[in-house]
Scaffold this active site. Structure first.
Site, PDB file in Angstrom:
ATOM      1  N   LYS A  55       1.345  -1.187  -0.042  1.00  0.00           N
ATOM      2  CA  LYS A  55      -0.566   0.099  -0.315  1.00  0.00           C
ATOM      3  C   LYS A  55       0.875   1.091   0.432  1.00  0.00           C
ATOM      4  CE  LYS A  55      -3.935   2.570   1.146  1.00  0.00           C
ATOM      5  NZ  LYS A  55      -4.620   2.006   2.047  1.00  0.00           N
ATOM      6  N   VAL A  56       0.489   2.640  -0.294  1.00  0.00           N
ATOM      7  CA  VAL A  56       1.617   3.485  -1.429  1.00  0.00           C
ATOM      8  C   VAL A  56       0.440   4.614  -1.423  1.00  0.00           C
ATOM      9  CG1 VAL A  56       3.438   2.209  -1.670  1.00  0.00           C
ATOM     10  CG2 VAL A  56       1.630   2.886  -3.856  1.00  0.00           C
ATOM     11  N   SER A  57       0.964   5.977  -0.669  1.00  0.00           N
ATOM     12  CA  SER A  57       0.357   6.949  -1.488  1.00  0.00           C
ATOM     13  C   SER A  57       0.434   7.206  -3.120  1.00  0.00           C
ATOM     14  CB  SER A  57       1.232   8.473  -0.947  1.00  0.00           C
ATOM     15  OG  SER A  57       1.096   7.806   0.532  1.00  0.00           O
ATOM     16  N   THR A 121      -0.056  11.603  -0.168  1.00  0.00           N
ATOM     17  CA  THR A 121      -1.296  12.058  -1.083  1.00  0.00           C
ATOM     18  C   THR A 121      -1.456  12.893  -0.829  1.00  0.00           C
ATOM     19  OG1 THR A 121      -2.277  10.443  -2.445  1.00  0.00           O
ATOM     20  CG2 THR A 121      -3.286  12.351  -2.590  1.00  0.00           C
ATOM     21  N   ALA A 122      -1.642  13.998   1.032  1.00  0.00           N
ATOM     22  CA  ALA A 122      -1.934  14.979   1.783  1.00  0.00           C
ATOM     23  C   ALA A 122      -1.144  15.662   1.508  1.00  0.00           C
ATOM     24  CB  ALA A 122      -2.139  14.048   3.792  1.00  0.00           C
ATOM     25  N   HIS A 162      -6.435   9.213   7.978  1.00  0.00           N
ATOM     26  CA  HIS A 162      -7.259   8.420   7.746  1.00  0.00           C
ATOM     27  C   HIS A 162      -8.577   9.251   9.515  1.00  0.00           C
ATOM     28  CE1 HIS A 162      -4.386   6.027   6.289  1.00  0.00           C
ATOM     29  NE2 HIS A 162      -3.366   6.713   7.253  1.00  0.00           N
TER      30      HIS A 162
END
Length: 287
Positions: A55-57, A121-122, A162
């Site tokens: 899992k990655v951005s 991404t944030a 989150h």
């Protein structure tokens, strides 16, 4: 076959979506062993090529697609689920008054800001939103430490992700910007947050990994109770109602399949970022 290494976050959306795959409950899927880490660590692990599935951005894709391919299932993408920019209640109210309203990036001029990672991404959304605004400093903290640091005055603002969307009022914080609302208003597209990647050099014998991940998500939707104990065991003492709200927000139809709209959202985000020289152009097509 030796188990594939699957690296995901301990957040409820990931443990919910990957419970079936991690426990050998998806027919025909290869066995996996699970590593848990927060998103900044996962992005670094992928850059180092440590995992078979990770899992990655989405923001990290331009640096990873030479070694990994994007799977169409298992990720986090949706509406109303974007990162928030938070400030302490008194400081946030004062800054909003100075700039004429919430959502204005000028609220951060001269601020010390804590973020969850430079390739999240944030943070990419933050840079697009706050272009031209000079902040005093940017520091990376584990995402669960950002709100306490802002509450305690070590930072003027925090960029959170989150379950922080549901818990920030309990820290005496206010949202001065919802970057998901900003993105959706600017593009009309859902916000792409987290992606699932698979190594390009895995042997053909591992089978259809996209289908395996989709099967795991489908199993989670079919029986929400099956994963409950595993999700709660990794949820960092979140209240059960927060866990449920987290899953409902971040695991949705896009988690089963990105579809044309999902791919369009990712291409729009990374295209805008490349035009602004914030990321390199994608080295290969997404699909």
């Amino acid at each position: 076959m030796a188990p594939l290494n699957l690296a995901i976050s301990p957040c409820p959306n990931d443990t919910f979506a990957f419970h079936a795959l991690a426990h050998g409950l998806v027919p025909g899927a290869p066995p996996v062993s699970v590593t848990f880490a927060d998103i900044d660590v996962l992005n670094t692990r992928a850059a180092d090529g440590l995992d078979d599935l990770v899992k990655v951005s989405y923001a990290a894709l331009p640096w990873l697609l030479d070694r990994y391919r994007l799977l169409p299932s298992g990720g986090a993408l949706g509406r109303g689920c974007g990162p928030l920019v938070l400030m302490a209640e008194d400081r946030g109210a004062s800054r909003i008054g100075e700039t004429g309203g919430g959502g204005d990036a000028d609220v951060l001029r001269g601020a010390r800001v804590a973020i969850p990672g430079t390739r999240t991404t944030a943070y990419l959304l933050f840079r697009l939103w706050a272009a031209g605004v000079d902040v005093a400093s940017i520091d990376v903290l584990p995402f669960e430490k950002i709100m306490p640091a802002v509450r305690d005055g070590r930072y003027d603002a925090g960029l959170v992700i989150h379950e922080s969307r549901f818990t920030y009022p309990s820290y005496g914080l206010v949202s001065v910007a919802d970057l998901g609302d900003w993105w959706e208003g600017a593009t009309g597209l859902p916000i792409p947050l987290g992606a699932i990647l698979a190594r390009r050099d895995l042997p053909a014998g591992v089978g259809d990994l996209g289908g395996a991940v989709r099967g795991s998500v489908a199993a989670a939707f079919a029986d929400r109770t099956a994963s409950a104990d595993w999700v709660l065991a990794h949820s960092q003492e979140l209240a059960p109602e927060v866990v449920e709200a987290h899953i409902d927000l971040y695991v949705n139809g896009f988690s089963l399949d990105l579809g044309d709209e999902g791919y369009a959202a990712v291409e729009e985000l990374l295209g805008r970022a490349a035009t602004a020289n914030l990321v390199p152009p994608l080295p290969t097509p997404l699909r």
